[in-house]
Scaffold this motif. Structure first.
Motif, mmCIF file in Angstrom:
data_model
loop_
_atom_site.group_PDB
_atom_site.id
_atom_site.type_symbol
_atom_site.label_atom_id
_atom_site.label_comp_id
_atom_site.label_asym_id
_atom_site.label_seq_id
_atom_site.Cartn_x
_atom_site.Cartn_y
_atom_site.Cartn_z
ATOM 1 N N SER A 58 37.886 40.111 30.990
ATOM 2 C CA SER A 58 37.929 41.627 30.710
ATOM 3 C C SER A 58 37.166 42.560 31.546
ATOM 4 O O SER A 58 37.841 43.709 31.955
ATOM 5 N N ASP A 59 35.980 42.254 32.015
ATOM 6 C CA ASP A 59 35.105 43.100 32.956
ATOM 7 C C ASP A 59 35.796 43.266 34.232
ATOM 8 O O ASP A 59 35.662 44.372 34.821
ATOM 9 N N THR A 62 38.235 46.710 34.084
ATOM 10 C CA THR A 62 37.803 47.876 33.779
ATOM 11 C C THR A 62 37.323 48.758 34.964
ATOM 12 O O THR A 62 36.713 48.319 35.536
ATOM 13 N N LYS A 64 34.339 51.786 34.464
ATOM 14 C CA LYS A 64 33.294 52.488 33.706
ATOM 15 C C LYS A 64 32.315 52.957 34.336
ATOM 16 O O LYS A 64 32.230 52.910 35.411
ATOM 17 N N GLU A 66 28.083 53.163 34.507
ATOM 18 C CA GLU A 66 26.991 52.441 34.088
ATOM 19 C C GLU A 66 25.912 52.881 34.962
ATOM 20 O O GLU A 66 25.760 52.771 36.115
ATOM 21 N N GLY A 73 36.170 46.920 38.164
ATOM 22 C CA GLY A 73 36.337 45.607 38.236
ATOM 23 C C GLY A 73 37.406 45.250 39.349
ATOM 24 O O GLY A 73 38.206 45.747 39.622
ATOM 25 N N ALA A 168 32.286 43.039 40.839
ATOM 26 C CA ALA A 168 32.295 44.280 40.481
ATOM 27 C C ALA A 168 32.122 45.103 41.602
ATOM 28 O O ALA A 168 31.583 44.675 42.800
#
Length: 284
Positions: A58-59, A62, A64, A66, A73, A168
């Motif tokens: 899932s990560d 994405t 996002k 942070e 991702g 990432a």
């Protein structure tokens, strides 16, 4: 031949699979690059190719915020970059660059991690990500660590997707800089022939700015140059002359692939347009 197909749900599973199936394990996300590249290998019955699918992590899919970083991702698609509100707000030049990539089909399937790990100097996202000071988080049996993108391209690009997993891509937000990005491609090929990015950022010393230009594409790995100029001299004409001179000199010193007159002329046009865009952003 394809001897196995494995769906993973965690980074540790990906790392374990790469170790188990060395040297023929390959990470599969969008598939736009790895499938064409392995066509010859897949036709050889003696080579047990294994695809390791990472799309269920899932990560990996994405985008996002942070701790002050924009985190993307590796399985995020090019289309996701174009339409993400976070990207538009925090790194609009990345959304603009993504919109120029390939065809609709490529943008729908191609991924950010795949673009970086393609080992292709023409990969479209390299220039804007370097310009945005992207950090890449990677993982192997030794654990996770971070490297800036330029360092990875110099040292570890051949291991991406084979021994190293991109987990990432991180971009620092709130950068006090103005960006200009331009790209030229051959319509018949649809691939970037040359990409240019110009970044103008204020120096700590009042009254001066740092100019940075990055050029790459069409078999030319990204090369960058920097210079500091007083704000009074920050004109497009003077900046263009200086950046072209520095880029040509750097190419000669590092003995990299020669630009040639034709490519140099294209570079000058793209640099001029990127400079105007960056200068307009800073109202210089």
């Amino acid at each position: 031949m394809i001897s196995d197909y494995i769906r993973t749900s965690s980074v540790s599973e990906v790392v374990d699979a790469l170790v188990e199936y060395q040297p023929w394990g390959r990470i599969l996300a969008g598939g736009t690059d790895i499938l064409p590249k392995t066509r010859g290998v897949r036709q050889k019955k003696s080579i047990p190719l294994v695809f390791i699918d990472v799309n269920r992590i899932s990560d990996f899919r994405t985008i996002k915020m942070e701790n002050g970083w924009l985190v993307i991702g590796p399985a995020v698609t090019i289309r996701d970059l174009i339409y993400s509100n976070l990207i538009k707000e925090e790194a609009p030049v990345l959304a603009q660059a993504a919109a120029l990539i390939g065809s609709t089909e490529i943008r729908n399937r191609g991924t950010v991690g795949g673009n970086i790990g393609s080992k292709n100097a023409s990969a479209d996202l390299l220039i804007p990500l370097i310009g945005l000071k992207a950090i890449v988080e990677i993982c192997d049996t030794a654990g996770r660590r971070e490297m800036n993108l330029e360092e990875i391209l110099r040292k570890s690009v051949k291991d991406l997707g084979r021994r190293l997993v991109i987990t990432a891509i991180k971009i620092p937000t709130g950068q006090a800089a103005y960006f200009g990005y331009k790209r030229w491609s051959r319509e018949s090929m649809g691939r970037s022939y040359l990409s240019v990015m110009v970044i103008i950022s204020p120096e700590i010393k009042a009254g001066s700015y740092r100019l940075k230009a990055i050029v790459g594409g069409g078999g030319l790995w990204p090369r960058s140059v920097e210079a500091v100029m007083p704000v009074q001299q920050l004109s497009a004409t003077k900046s263009l002359t200086l950046l072209v001179k520095l880029l040509v000199e750097k190419g000669e010193k590092t003995n990299r692939r020669n630009m040639g007159d034709y490519r140099r002329q294209i570079m000058e046009v793209l640099l001029r347009e990127a400079l105007y865009t960056a200068c307009e952003g800073g109202r210089f």
